[in-house]
Design a protein around this motif. Structure first.
Motif, PDB file in Angstrom:
ATOM      1  N   PHE A 120       0.843  -1.194   0.000  1.00 54.04           N
ATOM      2  CA  PHE A 120       0.000   0.000   0.000  1.00 54.04           C
ATOM      3  C   PHE A 120       0.876   1.241   0.000  1.00 54.04           C
ATOM      4  O   PHE A 120       2.071   1.198   0.322  1.00 54.04           O
ATOM      5  CB  PHE A 120      -0.940   0.015   1.216  1.00 54.04           C
ATOM      6  N   ALA A 121       0.284   2.385  -0.365  1.00 58.58           N
ATOM      7  CA  ALA A 121       0.891   3.703  -0.209  1.00 58.58           C
ATOM      8  C   ALA A 121      -0.228   4.651   0.177  1.00 58.58           C
ATOM      9  O   ALA A 121      -1.109   4.946  -0.637  1.00 58.58           O
ATOM     10  CB  ALA A 121       1.585   4.156  -1.485  1.00 58.58           C
ATOM     11  N   HIS A 122      -0.224   5.109   1.425  1.00 55.18           N
ATOM     12  CA  HIS A 122      -1.310   5.909   1.970  1.00 55.18           C
ATOM     13  C   HIS A 122      -0.835   7.321   2.301  1.00 55.18           C
ATOM     14  O   HIS A 122       0.306   7.514   2.730  1.00 55.18           O
ATOM     15  CB  HIS A 122      -1.868   5.275   3.247  1.00 55.18           C
ATOM     16  N   THR A 123      -1.726   8.272   2.141  1.00 58.06           N
ATOM     17  CA  THR A 123      -1.503   9.630   2.645  1.00 58.06           C
ATOM     18  C   THR A 123      -2.548   9.907   3.724  1.00 58.06           C
ATOM     19  O   THR A 123      -3.736   9.584   3.562  1.00 58.06           O
ATOM     20  CB  THR A 123      -1.611  10.678   1.528  1.00 58.06           C
ATOM     21  N   TYR A 124      -2.091  10.493   4.823  1.00 58.00           N
ATOM     22  CA  TYR A 124      -2.970  10.825   5.947  1.00 58.00           C
ATOM     23  C   TYR A 124      -2.821  12.315   6.259  1.00 58.00           C
ATOM     24  O   TYR A 124      -1.700  12.830   6.343  1.00 58.00           O
ATOM     25  CB  TYR A 124      -2.585  10.028   7.193  1.00 58.00           C
ATOM     26  N   LEU A 125      -3.949  12.991   6.443  1.00 52.66           N
ATOM     27  CA  LEU A 125      -3.939  14.404   6.795  1.00 52.66           C
ATOM     28  C   LEU A 125      -4.088  14.571   8.300  1.00 52.66           C
ATOM     29  O   LEU A 125      -4.868  13.876   8.953  1.00 52.66           O
ATOM     30  CB  LEU A 125      -5.059  15.149   6.065  1.00 52.66           C
ATOM     31  N   ASN A 126      -3.328  15.526   8.839  1.00 50.70           N
ATOM     32  CA  ASN A 126      -3.296  15.833  10.265  1.00 50.70           C
ATOM     33  C   ASN A 126      -4.219  17.020  10.545  1.00 50.70           C
ATOM     34  O   ASN A 126      -4.227  17.996   9.790  1.00 50.70           O
ATOM     35  CB  ASN A 126      -1.847  16.171  10.649  1.00 50.70           C
ATOM     36  N   ASP A 127      -4.986  16.957  11.635  1.00 45.54           N
ATOM     37  CA  ASP A 127      -5.845  18.084  12.006  1.00 45.54           C
ATOM     38  C   ASP A 127      -5.110  19.129  12.832  1.00 45.54           C
ATOM     39  O   ASP A 127      -5.711  20.114  13.287  1.00 45.54           O
ATOM     40  CB  ASP A 127      -7.087  17.590  12.753  1.00 45.54           C
ATOM     41  N   GLY A 128      -3.797  18.942  13.015  1.00 47.03           N
ATOM     42  CA  GLY A 128      -3.000  19.870  13.808  1.00 47.03           C
ATOM     43  C   GLY A 128      -2.842  19.453  15.245  1.00 47.03           C
ATOM     44  O   GLY A 128      -1.994  19.992  15.964  1.00 47.03           O
ATOM     45  N   GLN A 129      -3.660  18.473  15.673  1.00 48.31           N
ATOM     46  CA  GLN A 129      -3.593  17.978  17.043  1.00 48.31           C
ATOM     47  C   GLN A 129      -3.037  16.555  17.106  1.00 48.31           C
ATOM     48  O   GLN A 129      -3.085  15.921  18.163  1.00 48.31           O
ATOM     49  CB  GLN A 129      -4.992  18.002  17.665  1.00 48.31           C
ATOM     50  N   LEU A 135      -6.550   9.923   3.401  1.00 44.74           N
ATOM     51  CA  LEU A 135      -7.004  10.635   2.211  1.00 44.74           C
ATOM     52  C   LEU A 135      -6.828   9.730   1.010  1.00 44.74           C
ATOM     53  O   LEU A 135      -5.726   9.221   0.773  1.00 44.74           O
ATOM     54  CB  LEU A 135      -6.196  11.925   2.022  1.00 44.74           C
ATOM     55  N   ASN A 136      -7.854   9.536   0.259  1.00 44.62           N
ATOM     56  CA  ASN A 136      -7.794   8.653  -0.901  1.00 44.62           C
ATOM     57  C   ASN A 136      -6.925   9.263  -1.992  1.00 44.62           C
ATOM     58  O   ASN A 136      -7.164  10.382  -2.447  1.00 44.62           O
ATOM     59  CB  ASN A 136      -9.204   8.401  -1.444  1.00 44.62           C
ATOM     60  N   ASN A 137      -5.894   8.532  -2.383  1.00 44.59           N
ATOM     61  CA  ASN A 137      -5.008   8.951  -3.471  1.00 44.59           C
ATOM     62  C   ASN A 137      -4.761   7.754  -4.380  1.00 44.59           C
ATOM     63  O   ASN A 137      -3.683   7.144  -4.356  1.00 44.59           O
ATOM     64  CB  ASN A 137      -3.686   9.494  -2.922  1.00 44.59           C
ATOM     65  N   PRO A 138      -5.744   7.397  -5.201  1.00 47.26           N
ATOM     66  CA  PRO A 138      -5.655   6.151  -5.969  1.00 47.26           C
ATOM     67  C   PRO A 138      -4.556   6.142  -7.021  1.00 47.26           C
ATOM     68  O   PRO A 138      -4.174   5.069  -7.488  1.00 47.26           O
ATOM     69  CB  PRO A 138      -7.040   6.043  -6.615  1.00 47.26           C
ATOM     70  N   ALA A 139      -4.045   7.317  -7.400  1.00 43.64           N
ATOM     71  CA  ALA A 139      -3.008   7.359  -8.436  1.00 43.64           C
ATOM     72  C   ALA A 139      -1.681   6.811  -7.945  1.00 43.64           C
ATOM     73  O   ALA A 139      -0.848   6.372  -8.748  1.00 43.64           O
ATOM     74  CB  ALA A 139      -2.822   8.788  -8.946  1.00 43.64           C
ATOM     75  N   ILE A 140      -1.451   6.826  -6.622  1.00 39.07           N
ATOM     76  CA  ILE A 140      -0.163   6.408  -6.071  1.00 39.07           C
ATOM     77  C   ILE A 140      -0.187   4.898  -5.850  1.00 39.07           C
ATOM     78  O   ILE A 140      -0.977   4.399  -5.055  1.00 39.07           O
ATOM     79  CB  ILE A 140       0.136   7.127  -4.750  1.00 39.07           C
ATOM     80  N   PRO A 141       0.673   4.138  -6.543  1.00 34.64           N
ATOM     81  CA  PRO A 141       0.655   2.673  -6.383  1.00 34.64           C
ATOM     82  C   PRO A 141       1.287   2.244  -5.068  1.00 34.64           C
ATOM     83  O   PRO A 141       2.197   2.890  -4.547  1.00 34.64           O
ATOM     84  CB  PRO A 141       1.483   2.193  -7.578  1.00 34.64           C
ATOM     85  N   PHE A 173       8.922   0.529 -11.929  1.00 36.18           N
ATOM     86  CA  PHE A 173       8.078   1.676 -12.272  1.00 36.18           C
ATOM     87  C   PHE A 173       8.677   2.923 -11.636  1.00 36.18           C
ATOM     88  O   PHE A 173       9.123   2.896 -10.484  1.00 36.18           O
ATOM     89  CB  PHE A 173       6.669   1.433 -11.732  1.00 36.18           C
ATOM     90  N   ALA A 174       8.682   4.028 -12.377  1.00 35.12           N
ATOM     91  CA  ALA A 174       9.116   5.311 -11.836  1.00 35.12           C
ATOM     92  C   ALA A 174       8.244   6.416 -12.401  1.00 35.12           C
ATOM     93  O   ALA A 174       7.931   6.429 -13.604  1.00 35.12           O
ATOM     94  CB  ALA A 174      10.585   5.583 -12.158  1.00 35.12           C
ATOM     95  N   ASP A 175       7.851   7.333 -11.546  1.00 30.97           N
ATOM     96  CA  ASP A 175       7.089   8.504 -11.984  1.00 30.97           C
ATOM     97  C   ASP A 175       7.093   9.536 -10.868  1.00 30.97           C
ATOM     98  O   ASP A 175       7.410   9.236  -9.713  1.00 30.97           O
ATOM     99  CB  ASP A 175       5.655   8.132 -12.357  1.00 30.97           C
ATOM    100  N   ILE A 176       6.731  10.762 -11.261  1.00 33.17           N
ATOM    101  CA  ILE A 176       6.574  11.860 -10.316  1.00 33.17           C
ATOM    102  C   ILE A 176       5.084  12.116 -10.143  1.00 33.17           C
ATOM    103  O   ILE A 176       4.334  12.172 -11.128  1.00 33.17           O
ATOM    104  CB  ILE A 176       7.285  13.125 -10.833  1.00 33.17           C
ATOM    105  N   PHE A 177       4.657  12.272  -8.900  1.00 35.65           N
ATOM    106  CA  PHE A 177       3.259  12.541  -8.594  1.00 35.65           C
ATOM    107  C   PHE A 177       3.157  13.973  -8.074  1.00 35.65           C
ATOM    108  O   PHE A 177       3.697  14.307  -7.024  1.00 35.65           O
ATOM    109  CB  PHE A 177       2.741  11.523  -7.582  1.00 35.65           C
ATOM    110  N   LEU A 178       2.473  14.808  -8.861  1.00 30.72           N
ATOM    111  CA  LEU A 178       2.384  16.229  -8.567  1.00 30.72           C
ATOM    112  C   LEU A 178       1.212  16.507  -7.635  1.00 30.72           C
ATOM    113  O   LEU A 178       0.123  15.938  -7.771  1.00 30.72           O
ATOM    114  CB  LEU A 178       2.232  17.030  -9.859  1.00 30.72           C
ATOM    115  N   ASN A 179       1.454  17.408  -6.706  1.00 26.93           N
ATOM    116  CA  ASN A 179       0.495  17.791  -5.677  1.00 26.93           C
ATOM    117  C   ASN A 179      -0.314  18.998  -6.155  1.00 26.93           C
ATOM    118  O   ASN A 179       0.249  19.957  -6.694  1.00 26.93           O
ATOM    119  CB  ASN A 179       1.270  18.137  -4.400  1.00 26.93           C
TER     120      ASN A 179
END
Length: 320
Positions: A120-129, A135-141, A173-179
């Motif tokens: 998996f490769a997951h991104t998680y957002l912090n609420d500051g606390q 956060l769903n990011n299906p493009a990232i393998p 596989f190699a690629d750049i994932f733009l934010n």
């Protein structure tokens, strides 16, 4: 198949509070050690996730099963585990605390092999606390081991992700994932960067023009090592730098730093130059570990290759 590195996470305290260049730095073993998990084949990240001014800690790895644990620091180096976190129990992870959505707190990029979910490769957002939401990011393998690095490659003031991995289909596989600025990532479709397995990746300004160039080292499809430097045009478009001839190793770690205090960035690389001879279940191998540094010229490339600093022999164990 996995490279086992058996280790424990230790806290060391600096014995000398104020140092000059000529003084000795003394580290003391912290006693008692904090009550945190001890894992092998793992990774950790530290950063102030709850905004209280101290460095907290996320650890993942095996002991012998998959484990993931998040700890908050009380400011005195005492860590309390946070329960009911949304992260999978993980082996072979790669972890980064970074501000992915530009709101001033540390979010999380977390990849590895999770129990029942695989790579998996997951991104998680912090609420500051210190509370994280997936956060769903299906493009990232998904991927395991290592092969990711984070930097603002296109100078739009948000952080992008470079991957050089073996994907779920077993191909490199190699690629750049733009934010987009809100931690939503899309593949650039870059075909310039040659994919390497188990890649060690370091972003750094190799040519002094103010943007993020990148160096990758890892294993090619034929099992041999490779080191490639790519120069950035400032817009996130990379070109292979052919002016430099690096020792073609499988670097475990690559770091850029100004080693000689002349205002530009040099490179330290540590890795193997011998091919791995594999057989089922287990294998022992002796190889040569290289520690070299390359000197960058702020005004021009190529880099100068000095004499190796040291050559070592090590033993590693691979488990299928």
């Amino acid at each position: 198949m996995r490279l086992f590195t058996f280790s424990s996470l230790l806290l060391l305290s600096v014995g000398t509070p104020l140092l000059t260049h000529a003084q000795q730095i003394s580290f003391d073993f912290a006693d008692p050690q904090p009550n945190i998990i001890e894992v092998y084949g793992g990774s950790f990240a530290s950063g102030d996730i709850d905004g209280d001014g101290d460095a907290d800690l996320l650890i993942a790895g095996q002991d012998p099963g998959r484990e993931t644990a998040l700890y908050l620091n009380d400011g005195q180096g005492n860590f309390a585990e946070v329960l009911d976190v949304p992260f999978p129990a993980t082996s072979s992870p790669q972890i980064f605390f970074e501000d992915l959505d530009g709101d001033g707190d540390l979010d999380l990029f977390f990849a590895g092999s999770g129990f029942s979910i695989g790579a998996f490769a997951h991104t998680y957002l912090n609420d500051g606390q210190g509370h994280f939401t997936l956060l769903n990011n299906p493009a990232i393998p998904g991927f395991i081991y290592r092969g990711a690095a984070i930097s603002d490659v296109d100078n739009d003031d948000d952080l992008d992700i470079l991957l050089s991995i073996e994907n779920a289909n077993g191909t490199l596989f190699a690629d750049i994932f733009l934010n987009d600025g809100n931690a939503n990532f899309s593949a650039q479709g870059d075909d310039i960067i040659t994919p390497l397995q188990y890649a060690s990746i370091e972003f750094f300004d190799a040519d002094g023009d103010g943007d993020a160039d990148v160096i990758l080292s890892g294993e090619q499809e034929n099992g041999s090592g490779a080191v490639h430097l790519y120069r950035n045009d400032g817009q996130g478009n990379f070109a292979l730098d052919a002016a430099n001839s690096f020792l073609q190793i499988k670097s475990e770690t690559t770091k850029a730093a100004d080693l000689d205090n002349d205002g530009d960035l040099d490179l330290l690389m540590s890795g193997l130059n011998d091919a791995f001879y594999r057989k089922p279940w287990s294998m022992s191998m002796t190889g040569t570990v290289f520690l070299r540094h390359w000197k960058t010229q702020a005004s021009s490339v190529p880099l100068q290759v000095p004499t190796p600093l040291q050559t070592l022999t090590m033993m590693v164990i691979w488990i299928f």
